[in-house]
Design an enzyme around this catalytic site. Structure first.
Site, mmCIF file in Angstrom:
data_model
loop_
_atom_site.group_PDB
_atom_site.id
_atom_site.type_symbol
_atom_site.label_atom_id
_atom_site.label_comp_id
_atom_site.label_asym_id
_atom_site.label_seq_id
_atom_site.Cartn_x
_atom_site.Cartn_y
_atom_site.Cartn_z
ATOM 1 N N CYS A 170 0.510 -3.044 23.411
ATOM 2 C CA CYS A 170 0.348 -2.105 22.306
ATOM 3 C C CYS A 170 -1.015 -1.435 22.421
ATOM 4 O O CYS A 170 -2.012 -2.055 22.776
ATOM 5 C CB CYS A 170 0.519 -2.795 20.952
ATOM 6 N N GLU A 171 -1.023 -0.145 22.144
ATOM 7 C CA GLU A 171 -2.261 0.611 22.348
ATOM 8 C C GLU A 171 -3.266 0.386 21.229
ATOM 9 O O GLU A 171 -4.416 0.756 21.342
ATOM 10 C CB GLU A 171 -1.973 2.100 22.534
ATOM 11 N N HIS A 172 -2.842 -0.244 20.140
ATOM 12 C CA HIS A 172 -3.782 -0.509 19.048
ATOM 13 C C HIS A 172 -4.635 -1.743 19.298
ATOM 14 O O HIS A 172 -5.779 -1.815 18.863
ATOM 15 C CB HIS A 172 -3.032 -0.687 17.727
ATOM 16 N N HIS A 173 -4.054 -2.754 19.944
ATOM 17 C CA HIS A 173 -4.774 -4.021 20.113
ATOM 18 C C HIS A 173 -4.885 -4.474 21.562
ATOM 19 O O HIS A 173 -5.499 -5.499 21.846
ATOM 20 C CB HIS A 173 -4.073 -5.128 19.317
ATOM 21 N N GLN A 203 5.396 1.166 20.453
ATOM 22 C CA GLN A 203 6.824 0.902 20.673
ATOM 23 C C GLN A 203 7.682 2.139 20.391
ATOM 24 O O GLN A 203 8.597 2.460 21.138
ATOM 25 C CB GLN A 203 7.252 -0.251 19.752
ATOM 26 N N HIS A 217 5.719 -8.560 18.747
ATOM 27 C CA HIS A 217 4.355 -8.067 18.994
ATOM 28 C C HIS A 217 3.368 -9.206 18.845
ATOM 29 O O HIS A 217 3.252 -9.778 17.761
ATOM 30 C CB HIS A 217 4.009 -6.959 17.990
ATOM 31 N N CYS A 225 0.287 -8.991 18.595
ATOM 32 C CA CYS A 225 -0.754 -8.656 17.616
ATOM 33 C C CYS A 225 -0.287 -8.976 16.195
ATOM 34 O O CYS A 225 -1.094 -9.008 15.270
ATOM 35 C CB CYS A 225 -1.191 -7.194 17.742
HETATM 36 ZN ZN ZN Z 1 -0.780 -4.053 18.108
#
Ligand code: ZN
Length: 199
Positions: free
Chosen positions: A93-96, A134, A159, A161
């Site tokens: 995931c590009e956020h975490h 996603q 996920h 995260c």
């Molecule tokens: Zn994430």
């Protein structure tokens, strides 16, 4: 090499970004220092190098052009829905920068051409090996390269995260759908998609 291309519309933002292993090694060393570790202690000496090599593999999609799997097409007369289901994937995931993994199910209604077998799975593989969300995986690329009458993608993934931190609900899955073209306006077609998934 130029900087990062624009991320929206994935397909037309195709680009080559060679992975810079040296930068990753430096970053991992800094990260270890940042969390209060001693990157020079024996157990950690090889870690930056190992992580750099690992990222080279799990993010190999950064260096892969998605037009490859999507360019091999065959002419057909039929406009019957094509569904490829249970495509397993692992992504970040590009956020975490934490893994998310699960299954992709992709359907499209052809407009004169279909993809070679396994090409959808290959496309998922390329996108999965890039940091991302996603919701964005594959749908746009299939629209742009194959130009079908419509595409529908359903992704179910766990996920890390979410399951390792925050709400901590192990095993919980995030399900997203994305629809384009004729799927957007034809609820019966969506219904058939879900029906075929269940078979
Ligand atoms: Zn994430």
């Amino acid at each position: 090499m130029t900087g990062r291309g624009c991320r929206d519309g994935q397909g037309n933002a195709e680009r080559k970004h060679m992975i810079d292993q040296e930068k990753i090694r430096k970053a991992v060393k800094l990260l270890l220092e940042g969390i209060g570790e001693d990157p020079d202690r024996e157990g950690l000496l090889e870690t930056p190098d190992r992580v750099a090599r690992m990222y080279g593999e799990i993010l190999a999609g950064m260096d892969t052009d998605v037009s490859q799997p999507l360019s091999r097409v065959f002419a057909v007369d039929s406009s019957e829905m094509v569904l490829e289901k249970d495509i397993a994937f692992y992504s970040m995931c590009e956020h975490h920068l934490m893994p998310f993994y699960g299954k992709a199910h992709i359907a499209y209604v052809p407009d004169g051409k279909v993809l070679g077998l396994s090409k959808l799975a290959r496309t998922v593989e390329v996108y999965a090996r890039r940091p991302q969300l996603q919701e964005q995986l594959t749908v746009q690329a299939v629209m742009e390269y194959l130009k079908p009458r419509g595409v529908m993608v359903l992704l179910e993934a766990e996920h890390m995260c979410m399951t390792m931190r925050g709400v901590k609900k192990p095993g919980s899955r995030t399900v997203t759908t994305a629809v384009r073209g004729i799927f957007e306006t034809d609820p019966l077609l969506q219904e058939r998609f879900f029906h075929m998934l269940g078979d």
